[in-house]
Design a protein around this motif. Structure first.
Motif, PDB file in Angstrom:
ATOM      1  N   ARG A   9      62.590  85.357  12.046  1.00 14.06           N
ATOM      2  CA  ARG A   9      63.351  85.557  13.181  1.00 14.06           C
ATOM      3  C   ARG A   9      63.203  87.170  13.597  1.00 14.06           C
ATOM      4  NH1 ARG A   9      68.954  84.171  11.012  1.00 14.06           N
ATOM      5  NH2 ARG A   9      67.886  82.201  10.804  1.00 14.06           N
ATOM      6  N   GLU A  10      63.089  87.814  12.461  1.00  9.66           N
ATOM      7  CA  GLU A  10      62.984  89.379  12.783  1.00  9.66           C
ATOM      8  C   GLU A  10      61.700  89.635  13.474  1.00  9.66           C
ATOM      9  OE1 GLU A  10      64.465  93.188  13.079  1.00  9.66           O
ATOM     10  OE2 GLU A  10      65.490  91.300  12.250  1.00  9.66           O
ATOM     11  N   LYS A  11      60.513  88.833  13.090  1.00 13.95           N
ATOM     12  CA  LYS A  11      59.453  88.954  14.034  1.00 13.95           C
ATOM     13  C   LYS A  11      59.481  88.554  15.354  1.00 13.95           C
ATOM     14  CE  LYS A  11      56.252  88.663   9.825  1.00 13.95           C
ATOM     15  NZ  LYS A  11      55.306  87.712   9.258  1.00 13.95           N
ATOM     16  N   LYS A  12      60.251  87.509  15.688  1.00 16.99           N
ATOM     17  CA  LYS A  12      60.499  87.066  16.924  1.00 16.99           C
ATOM     18  C   LYS A  12      61.119  88.068  17.672  1.00 16.99           C
ATOM     19  CE  LYS A  12      62.674  83.480  19.450  1.00 16.99           C
ATOM     20  NZ  LYS A  12      63.592  82.150  19.307  1.00 16.99           N
ATOM     21  N   ARG A  13      62.209  88.828  17.233  1.00 16.89           N
ATOM     22  CA  ARG A  13      63.065  89.686  17.956  1.00 16.89           C
ATOM     23  C   ARG A  13      62.190  90.994  18.241  1.00 16.89           C
ATOM     24  NH1 ARG A  13      68.182  89.252  13.866  1.00 16.89           N
ATOM     25  NH2 ARG A  13      69.119  87.490  15.031  1.00 16.89           N
ATOM     26  N   GLN A  14      61.292  91.481  17.325  1.00 16.99           N
ATOM     27  CA  GLN A  14      60.066  92.533  17.578  1.00 16.99           C
ATOM     28  C   GLN A  14      59.321  92.095  18.602  1.00 16.99           C
ATOM     29  OE1 GLN A  14      58.445  93.185  13.852  1.00 16.99           O
ATOM     30  NE2 GLN A  14      60.066  94.458  12.897  1.00 16.99           N
ATOM     31  N   LYS A  15      58.890  91.037  18.688  1.00 16.49           N
ATOM     32  CA  LYS A  15      58.279  90.532  19.916  1.00 16.49           C
ATOM     33  C   LYS A  15      58.966  90.627  21.237  1.00 16.49           C
ATOM     34  CE  LYS A  15      54.710  87.760  17.250  1.00 16.49           C
ATOM     35  NZ  LYS A  15      54.221  86.178  17.065  1.00 16.49           N
ATOM     36  N   LEU A  16      60.141  89.874  21.119  1.00 14.50           N
ATOM     37  CA  LEU A  16      60.722  90.186  22.430  1.00 14.50           C
ATOM     38  C   LEU A  16      61.075  91.442  22.734  1.00 14.50           C
ATOM     39  CD1 LEU A  16      63.156  87.146  21.867  1.00 14.50           C
ATOM     40  CD2 LEU A  16      61.705  87.489  23.820  1.00 14.50           C
ATOM     41  N   GLU A  17      61.468  92.423  21.962  1.00 12.65           N
ATOM     42  CA  GLU A  17      61.812  93.713  21.990  1.00 12.65           C
ATOM     43  C   GLU A  17      60.392  94.465  22.912  1.00 12.65           C
ATOM     44  OE1 GLU A  17      62.502  98.127  22.179  1.00 12.65           O
ATOM     45  OE2 GLU A  17      60.880  96.848  20.875  1.00 12.65           O
ATOM     46  N   GLN A  18      59.404  94.170  22.358  1.00 12.99           N
ATOM     47  CA  GLN A  18      58.204  94.706  22.927  1.00 12.99           C
ATOM     48  C   GLN A  18      57.906  94.086  24.334  1.00 12.99           C
ATOM     49  OE1 GLN A  18      55.071  94.192  19.917  1.00 12.99           O
ATOM     50  NE2 GLN A  18      55.992  95.791  18.457  1.00 12.99           N
ATOM     51  N   LYS A  19      58.101  92.882  24.340  1.00 15.88           N
ATOM     52  CA  LYS A  19      57.810  92.352  25.949  1.00 15.88           C
ATOM     53  C   LYS A  19      58.755  92.820  26.850  1.00 15.88           C
ATOM     54  CE  LYS A  19      57.957  87.698  27.808  1.00 15.88           C
ATOM     55  NZ  LYS A  19      58.141  86.205  27.452  1.00 15.88           N
ATOM     56  N   TYR A  20      60.062  93.069  26.570  1.00 18.13           N
ATOM     57  CA  TYR A  20      61.102  93.289  27.559  1.00 18.13           C
ATOM     58  C   TYR A  20      61.271  94.859  27.561  1.00 18.13           C
ATOM     59  CZ  TYR A  20      61.907  88.398  28.258  1.00 18.13           C
ATOM     60  OH  TYR A  20      62.036  87.011  28.727  1.00 18.13           O
ATOM     61  N   HIS A  21      60.499  95.662  26.783  1.00 14.33           N
ATOM     62  CA  HIS A  21      60.827  97.102  26.727  1.00 14.33           C
ATOM     63  C   HIS A  21      60.729  97.956  28.021  1.00 14.33           C
ATOM     64  CE1 HIS A  21      60.875 101.249  24.973  1.00 14.33           C
ATOM     65  NE2 HIS A  21      59.961 101.351  25.547  1.00 14.33           N
ATOM     66  N   LEU A  22      59.872  97.605  28.764  1.00 14.88           N
ATOM     67  CA  LEU A  22      59.634  98.223  30.105  1.00 14.88           C
ATOM     68  C   LEU A  22      60.765  97.861  30.992  1.00 14.88           C
ATOM     69  CD1 LEU A  22      55.677  98.397  30.298  1.00 14.88           C
ATOM     70  CD2 LEU A  22      57.232 100.081  29.630  1.00 14.88           C
ATOM     71  N   ILE A  23      61.009  96.581  31.045  1.00 15.66           N
ATOM     72  CA  ILE A  23      61.873  95.942  31.984  1.00 15.66           C
ATOM     73  C   ILE A  23      63.305  96.561  31.744  1.00 15.66           C
ATOM     74  CG2 ILE A  23      63.201  94.069  32.790  1.00 15.66           C
ATOM     75  CD1 ILE A  23      60.636  92.415  32.066  1.00 15.66           C
ATOM     76  N   ARG A  24      63.866  96.700  30.342  1.00 13.35           N
ATOM     77  CA  ARG A  24      64.966  97.344  30.007  1.00 13.35           C
ATOM     78  C   ARG A  24      65.096  99.033  30.276  1.00 13.35           C
ATOM     79  NH1 ARG A  24      68.388  95.007  26.588  1.00 13.35           N
ATOM     80  NH2 ARG A  24      69.120  97.023  25.894  1.00 13.35           N
ATOM     81  N   ARG A  25      63.929  99.436  30.255  1.00 11.04           N
ATOM     82  CA  ARG A  25      63.779 100.927  30.495  1.00 11.04           C
ATOM     83  C   ARG A  25      63.890 101.468  31.844  1.00 11.04           C
ATOM     84  NH1 ARG A  25      59.075 104.698  28.454  1.00 11.04           N
ATOM     85  NH2 ARG A  25      57.939 102.676  29.155  1.00 11.04           N
TER      86      ARG A  25
END
Length: 82
Positions: A9-25
């Motif tokens: 679950r934590e690995k999945k969260r890390q992948k999602l965070e990397q995927k949406y990082h630019l959109i959030r920023r």
């Protein structure tokens, strides 16, 4: 030892965070540039549309070897060197 499902679950969260990082920023930068409150709310709605697990606040520190949560990095270094 942490359960395997927690680690995955934590690995999945890390992948999602990397995927949406630019959109959030970029959304946060737009919010800071816009003066009208109604426009800020509109951009804020776009910021909430991706999954919640993409937020970096959802990530936790884990031990490198056991996967246990909330581990101090210094403790891990001391435990594995002695």
């Amino acid at each position: 030892m942490a359960r395997k499902s927690w680690i995955q679950r934590e690995k999945k969260r890390q992948k999602l965070e990397q995927k949406y990082h630019l959109i959030r920023r970029s959304s946060k930068n737009e919010i800071s540039k816009v003066a009208a409150v109604s426009d800020k709310w509109e951009i804020h709605g776009k910021l909430q549309s991706p999954p919640r697990n993409n937020a970096p606040t959802r990530l936790h520190r884990h031990c490198f070897s056991t996967g246990s949560a909330r581990v101090s990095i210094l403790w891990v270094i001391r435990a594995h060197t002695s």
